[in-house]
Enzyme design. Structure first.
Site, mmCIF file in Angstrom:
data_model
loop_
_atom_site.group_PDB
_atom_site.id
_atom_site.type_symbol
_atom_site.label_atom_id
_atom_site.label_comp_id
_atom_site.label_asym_id
_atom_site.label_seq_id
_atom_site.Cartn_x
_atom_site.Cartn_y
_atom_site.Cartn_z
ATOM 1 N N LYS A 1 18.894 1.231 7.770
ATOM 2 C CA LYS A 1 19.164 2.576 8.232
ATOM 3 C C LYS A 1 17.784 3.292 8.502
ATOM 4 O O LYS A 1 16.772 2.686 7.767
ATOM 5 C CB LYS A 1 20.055 3.266 7.450
ATOM 6 C CG LYS A 1 19.697 3.308 5.984
ATOM 7 C CD LYS A 1 20.711 4.204 5.290
ATOM 8 C CE LYS A 1 20.647 4.264 3.634
ATOM 9 N NZ LYS A 1 21.357 3.569 2.879
ATOM 10 N N TYR B 1 -0.947 -15.728 1.106
ATOM 11 C CA TYR B 1 -1.101 -15.835 2.815
ATOM 12 C C TYR B 1 -0.972 -17.653 2.870
ATOM 13 O O TYR B 1 -2.163 -18.080 1.960
ATOM 14 C CB TYR B 1 -1.956 -15.058 3.352
ATOM 15 C CG TYR B 1 -1.832 -13.710 3.298
ATOM 16 C CD1 TYR B 1 -0.555 -13.057 3.699
ATOM 17 C CD2 TYR B 1 -2.705 -12.813 2.527
ATOM 18 C CE1 TYR B 1 -0.328 -11.641 3.574
ATOM 19 C CE2 TYR B 1 -2.690 -11.410 2.657
ATOM 20 C CZ TYR B 1 -1.280 -10.945 3.029
ATOM 21 O OH TYR B 1 -1.133 -9.661 3.047
ATOM 22 N N HIS C 1 9.219 -10.387 -8.733
ATOM 23 C CA HIS C 1 8.172 -11.210 -9.706
ATOM 24 C C HIS C 1 6.699 -10.671 -9.367
ATOM 25 O O HIS C 1 6.395 -10.260 -8.304
ATOM 26 C CB HIS C 1 8.221 -12.756 -9.459
ATOM 27 C CG HIS C 1 7.169 -13.435 -10.178
ATOM 28 N ND1 HIS C 1 7.567 -13.477 -11.681
ATOM 29 C CD2 HIS C 1 6.184 -13.870 -10.023
ATOM 30 C CE1 HIS C 1 6.448 -14.407 -12.043
ATOM 31 N NE2 HIS C 1 5.618 -14.535 -10.976
ATOM 32 N N LYS D 1 0.800 -1.294 0.261
ATOM 33 C CA LYS D 1 0.184 0.000 -0.207
ATOM 34 C C LYS D 1 0.848 1.112 -0.057
ATOM 35 O O LYS D 1 0.642 2.005 -0.843
ATOM 36 C CB LYS D 1 -1.064 0.001 1.128
ATOM 37 C CG LYS D 1 -2.182 -1.055 1.204
ATOM 38 C CD LYS D 1 -2.879 -1.052 2.220
ATOM 39 C CE LYS D 1 -3.609 -2.428 2.409
ATOM 40 N NZ LYS D 1 -3.086 -3.653 2.527
ATOM 41 N N THR E 1 5.719 -7.192 0.161
ATOM 42 C CA THR E 1 6.629 -8.119 0.750
ATOM 43 C C THR E 1 5.662 -9.466 1.645
ATOM 44 O O THR E 1 4.877 -9.237 1.813
ATOM 45 C CB THR E 1 7.675 -7.422 1.866
ATOM 46 O OG1 THR E 1 6.500 -6.983 2.792
ATOM 47 C CG2 THR E 1 8.347 -6.389 1.435
ATOM 48 N N GLU F 1 11.254 -9.735 6.220
ATOM 49 C CA GLU F 1 10.408 -9.514 5.042
ATOM 50 C C GLU F 1 10.995 -9.671 3.612
ATOM 51 O O GLU F 1 11.957 -9.262 3.398
ATOM 52 C CB GLU F 1 9.591 -8.044 5.117
ATOM 53 C CG GLU F 1 9.087 -7.753 6.489
ATOM 54 C CD GLU F 1 8.565 -6.268 6.594
ATOM 55 O OE1 GLU F 1 8.049 -5.999 5.595
ATOM 56 O OE2 GLU F 1 8.796 -5.677 7.677
ATOM 57 N N ARG G 1 23.279 -4.145 2.760
ATOM 58 C CA ARG G 1 23.802 -2.971 3.317
ATOM 59 C C ARG G 1 23.105 -3.171 4.620
ATOM 60 O O ARG G 1 22.099 -3.915 4.905
ATOM 61 C CB ARG G 1 23.347 -1.845 2.787
ATOM 62 C CG ARG G 1 21.876 -1.734 2.263
ATOM 63 C CD ARG G 1 21.320 -0.337 2.031
ATOM 64 N NE ARG G 1 19.776 -0.304 1.679
ATOM 65 C CZ ARG G 1 19.107 -0.191 2.631
ATOM 66 N NH1 ARG G 1 19.178 0.094 3.786
ATOM 67 N NH2 ARG G 1 17.428 -0.277 2.190
ATOM 68 N N ASN H 1 5.665 -12.020 4.670
ATOM 69 C CA ASN H 1 6.037 -11.943 5.861
ATOM 70 C C ASN H 1 6.141 -13.194 6.425
ATOM 71 O O ASN H 1 4.999 -14.110 6.404
ATOM 72 C CB ASN H 1 5.432 -11.077 6.884
ATOM 73 C CG ASN H 1 5.627 -9.543 6.774
ATOM 74 O OD1 ASN H 1 5.117 -9.071 5.571
ATOM 75 N ND2 ASN H 1 6.007 -8.958 7.572
ATOM 76 N N ILE I 1 9.836 -10.529 -3.245
ATOM 77 C CA ILE I 1 10.076 -11.426 -4.499
ATOM 78 C C ILE I 1 10.108 -10.725 -5.842
ATOM 79 O O ILE I 1 9.195 -9.835 -5.903
ATOM 80 C CB ILE I 1 9.114 -12.619 -4.607
ATOM 81 C CG1 ILE I 1 9.157 -13.273 -3.355
ATOM 82 C CG2 ILE I 1 9.368 -13.714 -5.843
ATOM 83 C CD1 ILE I 1 7.943 -14.495 -3.033
#
Length: 157
Positions: A109, A93, A86, A23, A29, A81, A106, A31, A84
């Site tokens: 941050k 879910y 794609h 959103k 992602t 998280e 990295r 989870n 993918i």
């Protein structure tokens, strides 16, 4: 520190997260359930990683993964998280997500704005795509880990 845990193989059920990825960020992602997150090595550094992901017995795709507290959103619980790389037609879910984390991009941050966060994630995605085309990462795409035996009970389901 991050590299000694890699490659890291993990599989678990996809649960509803915070509902922000798609959103607010336009970057959906997947989870993992809390017990999967808790099974990660406690000393694996937080930050952004890349690797391969597979939903159920589907195709294996490139992915970017964040391990951490999401300082931008000030989370209390650590989360893992997976984005993918794609486009899926629908949510998955309850499906089993299998991932292999192959590299580290990295540290985590904080960002001054949502736009800065989105830009950083898009850069992470480009970096992941480049890295995963290298032979040492590409070979893990074919790992047997991604082939769930038919009818095998995974995580008590």
């Amino acid at each position: 520190g991050a590299m000694r845990h890699l490659p890291y193989f993990c599989r678990g059920e996809v649960v509803k997260g915070f509902g922000r990825g798609s959103k607010e960020l336009g970057i959906p992602t997947a989870n993992f359930a809390e017990q999967v997150v808790e099974s990660f090595p406690s000393d694996i550094p937080t930050g952004i990683y890349y690797g391969w992901a597979c939903v159920g017995n589907g195709e294996v795709h490139k992915m970017v993964l964040s391990i951490g507290w999401n300082p931008f959103y000030k989370n209390i619980k650590k989360s893992v998280e997976t984005h993918i790389i794609h486009t899926f037609k629908e949510d998955f879910y309850g499906e089993i997500l299998s991932i292999v984390i192959t590299g580290y991009i990295r540290p985590e941050k904080n960002f001054d704005s949502l736009d800065a966060l989105i830009l950083a994630i898009q850069e992470d995605i480009e970096e992941a795509k480049r890295q995963l085309d290298l032979p040492e990462h590409l070979k893990l795409k074919e790992d047997n880990f991604f082939h769930l035996p038919e009818g095998k009970i995974v995580n008590n389901h």
